[in-house]
Scaffold this motif. Structure first.
Motif, mmCIF file in Angstrom:
data_model
loop_
_atom_site.group_PDB
_atom_site.id
_atom_site.type_symbol
_atom_site.label_atom_id
_atom_site.label_comp_id
_atom_site.label_asym_id
_atom_site.label_seq_id
_atom_site.Cartn_x
_atom_site.Cartn_y
_atom_site.Cartn_z
ATOM 1 N N ASN A 183 -4.866 6.269 0.198
ATOM 2 C CA ASN A 183 -3.953 7.222 -0.444
ATOM 3 C C ASN A 183 -4.383 8.665 -0.196
ATOM 4 O O ASN A 183 -3.550 9.531 0.078
ATOM 5 N N SER A 198 -5.530 11.443 -6.500
ATOM 6 C CA SER A 198 -6.774 10.789 -6.919
ATOM 7 C C SER A 198 -6.628 10.226 -8.317
ATOM 8 O O SER A 198 -6.902 9.046 -8.571
ATOM 9 N N ALA A 215 -8.016 1.361 -1.372
ATOM 10 C CA ALA A 215 -6.734 1.976 -1.768
ATOM 11 C C ALA A 215 -6.859 3.477 -1.988
ATOM 12 O O ALA A 215 -5.983 4.254 -1.580
ATOM 13 N N VAL A 216 -7.935 3.900 -2.613
ATOM 14 C CA VAL A 216 -8.098 5.326 -2.887
ATOM 15 C C VAL A 216 -8.301 6.097 -1.579
ATOM 16 O O VAL A 216 -7.726 7.178 -1.393
ATOM 17 N N GLU A 252 -13.597 8.183 -8.068
ATOM 18 C CA GLU A 252 -13.426 6.749 -8.259
ATOM 19 C C GLU A 252 -14.732 6.105 -8.731
ATOM 20 O O GLU A 252 -14.735 5.252 -9.626
ATOM 21 N N GLN A 305 0.840 -1.196 0.000
ATOM 22 C CA GLN A 305 0.000 0.000 0.000
ATOM 23 C C GLN A 305 0.880 1.254 0.000
ATOM 24 O O GLN A 305 0.590 2.238 -0.682
ATOM 25 N N PHE A 346 2.331 1.627 -3.374
ATOM 26 C CA PHE A 346 1.320 2.137 -4.296
ATOM 27 C C PHE A 346 1.091 3.638 -4.111
ATOM 28 O O PHE A 346 0.929 4.380 -5.087
ATOM 29 N N ALA A 347 1.103 4.094 -2.880
ATOM 30 C CA ALA A 347 0.867 5.520 -2.618
ATOM 31 C C ALA A 347 1.959 6.379 -3.267
ATOM 32 O O ALA A 347 1.669 7.371 -3.939
ATOM 33 N N ALA A 377 1.665 6.054 -7.104
ATOM 34 C CA ALA A 377 0.494 6.752 -7.654
ATOM 35 C C ALA A 377 0.712 8.264 -7.673
ATOM 36 O O ALA A 377 0.347 8.946 -8.625
ATOM 37 N N SER A 408 -3.995 7.283 -8.453
ATOM 38 C CA SER A 408 -4.475 6.051 -7.816
ATOM 39 C C SER A 408 -5.494 5.352 -8.697
ATOM 40 O O SER A 408 -5.376 4.159 -9.002
#
Lengths: 242, 242
Positions: free
Chosen positions: B202, B174, B198-199, B98, A165, A168-169, A172, B177
């Motif tokens: 983040n 945003s 996940a969104v 999202e 995670q 990914f952050a 992203a 991700s």
DNA sequence: TCTATAAATGACGATTGGTCATTAATCTAG
DNA sequence: CTAGATTAATGACCAATCGTCATTTATAGA
């Protein structure tokens, strides 16, 4: 056996040459103007030979992506010897990614347009496999840096149970920042931020949010950014400013 | 004058119909298979008439983007009456974005492929202007929320002199991700994170990094996320799960 | 009802992606 | 070195596609 390897090398060299020509065509015209006919005409080979290398136009696109990923990986590899705290090393990754998009805007743009199931369906399996492996290697590199930082208590253990995670952050934010900055049309919002420091600031916000020490208010990361430029990516920046 | 407006309305309605058909074609085949010939064949009009609406294929793409932005804007508009602290309202924006990509994967994909100078060059100026204006309206909405939060001392004044940088950070995270989550090929990294949260995670990291109160460790934003789903986007989620 | 304007039509030329029968080059064995 | 076999290269060709434009049809207003 030697003739085999010689031929294989020749084929590989010709493929690289064809990719060079493809990039030239995109540079001179546009991505949409990259056609197999134009590529054939520009090369000294025939259409059939070009199709021996790239099973379809989409396969050619993926080959360009693969080259882009190889270059990215080699750029990331350069920061192995960089001396700095763990946050600076993450910043170096972000720096490298942004620098890649600046040095290779066409490969960046192609990657953005190509990464989709509909395109992959028309590309050769070998190509897709190579793409995925390179990508995974880079993700694992980032994850390794996160693990090290956590082991050294520079990074809070808040997200300990899901390191991906954190990966990914960071990924992203880098991707989102660079993609919007370099691919969007001019918009009032973007015109009012300092484009040169936007990626650094955004990365710092994420790292602060992850409680990655030292915080941005305890360290001069602008200086780190400068140092990354000078110590790791001097060459790339020199050719870029030419 | 009334006949003028009637005709204009009829033209606008036909354009929406054509966009519906274009989306159908992409759904049934793929983005690359969306051709003007197919669109013509599926409609009850001739090629020339279709070209009266869309000056080129690229203009059609931009028209699809414009529809996507209109839908996004209307979704963001729904959170006007949402009761919650300023961080929750920002989360609602991320949630909405999202959700948009989930409800309208085709419009999302088209936006990603289309946003580039080479495409805009071939689109009609009116279309590009409309696109830019809608985008700016959404950016200003986000910026307004940031200003309010800062005025209420919920958001630190660390980035006070450059509010657009804060806007950009939230937007980039945003976008990054969601784009990676929904458009990438399956990769080991993505398979090991909880895609549904996940969104939110983040966004929370970014908001923590911006020192936006209350911090994620002082508030149950998972509950907020749930509340946003139920109170604002109930309808969209219902149709999505059908 | 007649004419002027606007809108719709679809045949057409040019370009493209991809195929495949034919030709050329290379290799292998005697 | 040669003959036959295998591999690679070629480009004519077809179907699909974009965008145009002379012609036809519909509409508006006097």
């Amino acid at each position: 056996m030697t003739t085999q390897t010689r031929k294989a090398r020749e084929v590989a060299e010709r493929e690289e040459l064809l990719l060079d020509l493809a990039i030239e065509i995109i540079e001179e015209h546009s991505f949409a103007q990259l056609t197999m006919d134009k590529l054939t005409a520009r090369s000294e080979y025939s259409k059939g030979t070009v199709y021996n290398h790239f099973s379809s136009k989409e396969d050619l696109w993926c080959a360009l992506c693969a080259r882009g990923l190889r270059i990215q990986k080699s750029m990331f590899g350069k920061l192995a010897n960089f001396e700095g705290n763990s946050r600076e090393r993450i910043l170096a990754l972000s720096f490298g990614y942004e620098l890649f998009t600046l040095c290779y805007p066409i490969l960046t743009m192609v990657s953005l347009r190509v990464m989709s199931p509909a395109v992959f369906e028309k590309a050769s399996p070998a190509r897709i496999k190579a793409l995925g492996e390179t990508e995974d290697e880079m993700v694992e590199m980032l994850k390794g840096m996160i693990e090290t930082a956590m082991a050294n208590n520079e990074l809070s253990r808040r997200y300990e149970d899901n390191l991906y995670q954190v990966t990914f952050a960071i990924w992203a934010m880098s991707f989102g920042s660079v993609t919007i900055l370099r691919n969007s049309t001019p918009t009032p919002c973007l015109e009012r931020i300092d484009i040169d420091s936007a990626v650094l600031v955004n990365a710092s916000i994420v790292l602060d949010g992850l409680q990655w020490q030292p915080y941005s208010w305890d360290w001069d990361y602008k200086a780190s950014w400068q140092r990354i430029a000078e110590e790791i990516f001097y060459e790339e920046l020199a050719t870029l400013n030419k």
